[in-house]
Design a protein around this motif. Structure first.
Motif, PDB file in Angstrom:
ATOM      1  N   CYS A   1       0.860  -1.182   0.000  1.00 54.13           N
ATOM      2  CA  CYS A   1       0.000   0.000   0.000  1.00 54.13           C
ATOM      3  C   CYS A   1       0.897   1.233   0.000  1.00 54.13           C
ATOM      4  O   CYS A   1       1.575   1.519   1.000  1.00 54.13           O
ATOM      5  CB  CYS A   1      -0.923   0.000   1.221  1.00 54.13           C
ATOM      6  SG  CYS A   1      -2.074   1.397   1.225  1.00 54.13           S
TER       7      CYS A   1
ATOM      8  N   GLY B   1      -2.251  -8.326  -3.425  1.00 51.68           N
ATOM      9  CA  GLY B   1      -2.869  -7.117  -3.931  1.00 51.68           C
ATOM     10  C   GLY B   1      -1.990  -5.895  -3.769  1.00 51.68           C
ATOM     11  O   GLY B   1      -1.085  -5.865  -2.936  1.00 51.68           O
TER      12      GLY B   1
ATOM     13  N   ARG C   1       4.949   0.686  -5.543  1.00 54.29           N
ATOM     14  CA  ARG C   1       4.181  -0.560  -5.466  1.00 54.29           C
ATOM     15  C   ARG C   1       4.753  -1.601  -6.419  1.00 54.29           C
ATOM     16  O   ARG C   1       4.984  -2.754  -6.038  1.00 54.29           O
ATOM     17  CB  ARG C   1       2.697  -0.313  -5.806  1.00 54.29           C
ATOM     18  CG  ARG C   1       1.943   0.509  -4.790  1.00 54.29           C
ATOM     19  CD  ARG C   1       0.438   0.526  -5.043  1.00 54.29           C
ATOM     20  NE  ARG C   1       0.034   0.986  -6.358  1.00 54.29           N
ATOM     21  CZ  ARG C   1      -0.204   2.267  -6.675  1.00 54.29           C
ATOM     22  NH1 ARG C   1      -0.070   3.216  -5.756  1.00 54.29           N
ATOM     23  NH2 ARG C   1      -0.603   2.594  -7.891  1.00 54.29           N
TER      24      ARG C   1
ATOM     25  N   GLU D   1     -10.116  -3.324   1.332  1.00 56.20           N
ATOM     26  CA  GLU D   1     -10.821  -4.256   0.454  1.00 56.20           C
ATOM     27  C   GLU D   1      -9.991  -5.532   0.260  1.00 56.20           C
ATOM     28  O   GLU D   1     -10.514  -6.645   0.356  1.00 56.20           O
ATOM     29  CB  GLU D   1     -11.107  -3.605  -0.897  1.00 56.20           C
ATOM     30  CG  GLU D   1     -11.969  -4.460  -1.798  1.00 56.20           C
ATOM     31  CD  GLU D   1     -12.316  -3.751  -3.093  1.00 56.20           C
ATOM     32  OE1 GLU D   1     -12.285  -4.428  -4.139  1.00 56.20           O
ATOM     33  OE2 GLU D   1     -12.626  -2.542  -3.056  1.00 56.20           O
ATOM     34  N   ILE D   2      -8.705  -5.383   0.009  1.00 55.37           N
ATOM     35  CA  ILE D   2      -7.806  -6.546  -0.121  1.00 55.37           C
ATOM     36  C   ILE D   2      -7.815  -7.332   1.184  1.00 55.37           C
ATOM     37  O   ILE D   2      -7.944  -8.555   1.202  1.00 55.37           O
ATOM     38  CB  ILE D   2      -6.365  -6.080  -0.462  1.00 55.37           C
ATOM     39  CG1 ILE D   2      -6.315  -5.478  -1.863  1.00 55.37           C
ATOM     40  CG2 ILE D   2      -5.369  -7.228  -0.317  1.00 55.37           C
ATOM     41  CD1 ILE D   2      -5.036  -4.695  -2.153  1.00 55.37           C
TER      42      ILE D   2
ATOM     43  N   ALA E   1      -2.351  -1.617  -3.414  1.00 48.90           N
ATOM     44  CA  ALA E   1      -3.310  -0.569  -3.076  1.00 48.90           C
ATOM     45  C   ALA E   1      -2.616   0.778  -3.049  1.00 48.90           C
ATOM     46  O   ALA E   1      -1.467   0.875  -2.613  1.00 48.90           O
ATOM     47  CB  ALA E   1      -3.939  -0.857  -1.718  1.00 48.90           C
ATOM     48  N   GLU E   2      -3.344   1.805  -3.506  1.00 49.76           N
ATOM     49  CA  GLU E   2      -2.764   3.149  -3.443  1.00 49.76           C
ATOM     50  C   GLU E   2      -3.303   3.952  -2.264  1.00 49.76           C
ATOM     51  O   GLU E   2      -2.840   5.049  -2.002  1.00 49.76           O
ATOM     52  CB  GLU E   2      -2.972   3.891  -4.752  1.00 49.76           C
ATOM     53  CG  GLU E   2      -4.405   4.185  -5.102  1.00 49.76           C
ATOM     54  CD  GLU E   2      -4.514   4.950  -6.410  1.00 49.76           C
ATOM     55  OE1 GLU E   2      -4.223   6.169  -6.406  1.00 49.76           O
ATOM     56  OE2 GLU E   2      -4.870   4.330  -7.417  1.00 49.76           O
ATOM     57  N   ASN E   3      -4.280   3.365  -1.543  1.00 52.36           N
ATOM     58  CA  ASN E   3      -4.841   4.075  -0.388  1.00 52.36           C
ATOM     59  C   ASN E   3      -5.447   3.066   0.592  1.00 52.36           C
ATOM     60  O   ASN E   3      -5.537   1.876   0.302  1.00 52.36           O
ATOM     61  CB  ASN E   3      -5.889   5.102  -0.846  1.00 52.36           C
ATOM     62  CG  ASN E   3      -6.994   4.459  -1.668  1.00 52.36           C
ATOM     63  OD1 ASN E   3      -7.548   3.419  -1.304  1.00 52.36           O
ATOM     64  ND2 ASN E   3      -7.311   5.085  -2.792  1.00 52.36           N
TER      65      ASN E   3
ATOM     66  N   ASP F   1       1.027   5.265  -2.174  1.00 53.54           N
ATOM     67  CA  ASP F   1       0.362   6.118  -3.151  1.00 53.54           C
ATOM     68  C   ASP F   1       1.173   6.305  -4.431  1.00 53.54           C
ATOM     69  O   ASP F   1       0.648   6.801  -5.425  1.00 53.54           O
ATOM     70  CB  ASP F   1      -0.033   7.468  -2.537  1.00 53.54           C
ATOM     71  CG  ASP F   1       1.134   8.212  -1.916  1.00 53.54           C
ATOM     72  OD1 ASP F   1       2.223   7.627  -1.760  1.00 53.54           O
ATOM     73  OD2 ASP F   1       0.950   9.395  -1.575  1.00 53.54           O
TER      74      ASP F   1
ATOM     75  N   THR G   1      -8.540   2.666   1.559  1.00 47.86           N
ATOM     76  CA  THR G   1      -9.793   2.048   1.114  1.00 47.86           C
ATOM     77  C   THR G   1      -9.506   0.794   0.301  1.00 47.86           C
ATOM     78  O   THR G   1     -10.099  -0.267   0.535  1.00 47.86           O
ATOM     79  CB  THR G   1     -10.625   3.049   0.284  1.00 47.86           C
ATOM     80  OG1 THR G   1     -10.880   4.204   1.094  1.00 47.86           O
ATOM     81  CG2 THR G   1     -11.934   2.432  -0.177  1.00 47.86           C
ATOM     82  N   GLN G   2      -8.586   0.904  -0.654  1.00 47.20           N
ATOM     83  CA  GLN G   2      -8.225  -0.259  -1.470  1.00 47.20           C
ATOM     84  C   GLN G   2      -7.578  -1.349  -0.622  1.00 47.20           C
ATOM     85  O   GLN G   2      -7.851  -2.535  -0.815  1.00 47.20           O
ATOM     86  CB  GLN G   2      -7.275   0.149  -2.605  1.00 47.20           C
ATOM     87  CG  GLN G   2      -7.926   0.990  -3.657  1.00 47.20           C
ATOM     88  CD  GLN G   2      -6.936   1.454  -4.725  1.00 47.20           C
ATOM     89  OE1 GLN G   2      -5.737   1.186  -4.661  1.00 47.20           O
ATOM     90  NE2 GLN G   2      -7.447   2.168  -5.717  1.00 47.20           N
ATOM     91  N   LEU G   3      -6.740  -0.945   0.334  1.00 45.81           N
ATOM     92  CA  LEU G   3      -6.089  -1.928   1.199  1.00 45.81           C
ATOM     93  C   LEU G   3      -7.111  -2.664   2.058  1.00 45.81           C
ATOM     94  O   LEU G   3      -7.036  -3.889   2.211  1.00 45.81           O
ATOM     95  CB  LEU G   3      -5.035  -1.263   2.084  1.00 45.81           C
ATOM     96  CG  LEU G   3      -4.310  -2.214   3.031  1.00 45.81           C
ATOM     97  CD1 LEU G   3      -3.579  -3.312   2.263  1.00 45.81           C
ATOM     98  CD2 LEU G   3      -3.343  -1.441   3.921  1.00 45.81           C
TER      99      LEU G   3
END
Length: 182
Positions: free
Chosen positions: A73, A96, A80, A106-107, A98-100, A75, A102-104
């Motif tokens: 994770c 996975g 990454r 979810e993973i 993630a750039e933020n 940005d 929220t995405q992390l």
């Protein structure tokens, strides 16, 4: 080591004969003999049955060393991708990128990785607060902080939130590998 050698080794460790293994698996002695000699291979269903019987993973039977899954994770996309490349070359599996936060999340909700490389400055979100939140959810995941901010206060906060290691940007591939061993 190929699968036949693994089966023979596991059978020997368990101190059982080919006849006993054949009876347990519902196959002929000839089938076990052919697996062990490398003449034939067990099918996928039998591979799973053998793994269960010997209490090992199918990766172990196949001679694969599973090192674990990771997520990154950060940005910055190039960070990454750089960390992903280093870890995949070392035999880790990507869970996975993630750039933020929220995405992390979810993973994480699908399957927490074994290892997480986490940036501290994630735009709107503070990676240290995310570290604290994730460690409360799963202390099993190793979280390695990756940041250009190497100030003493930042380091102490990361330690107090139970970060497992700390890598300072810019980094060399060896720094990532060394952090895995710490």
């Amino acid at each position: 080591m190929h699968i036949g050698e693994q089966i023979r080794t596991l059978r020997s460790q368990k101190k059982i004969t080919q006849e006993i293994l054949a009876a347990e698996m519902g196959v002929t002695v000839g089938a076990v003999s052919k697996w062990e000699s490398g003449t034939t291979l067990p099918d996928v269903q039998m591979l799973c049955s053998l793994a269960d019987y010997f209490k090992v993973t199918t990766d172990k039977l196949l001679g694969r060393a599973y090192k674990g899954s990771f997520a990154v994770c950060d940005d910055a996309g190039f960070i990454r991708e750089t960390i992903k490349g280093i870890l995949e070359k070392e035999g880790y599996t990507c869970a996975g990128l993630a750039e933020n936060g929220t995405q992390l999340r979810e993973i994480w909700s699908k399957n927490p990785p074994d290892i997480l490389f986490l940036d501290i400055h994630l735009g709107e979100e503070n990676g240290l607060e995310l570290l604290k939140e994730l460690k409360e959810k799963s202390s099993d995941t190793r979280i390695i902080m990756v940041t250009a901010d190497n100030g003493e206060e930042t380091l102490q906060t990361a330690i107090s939130y139970k970060a497992d290691a700390f890598v300072t940007k810019p980094f060399l591939p060896q720094h990532i590998i060394t952090a895995l061993a710490s």
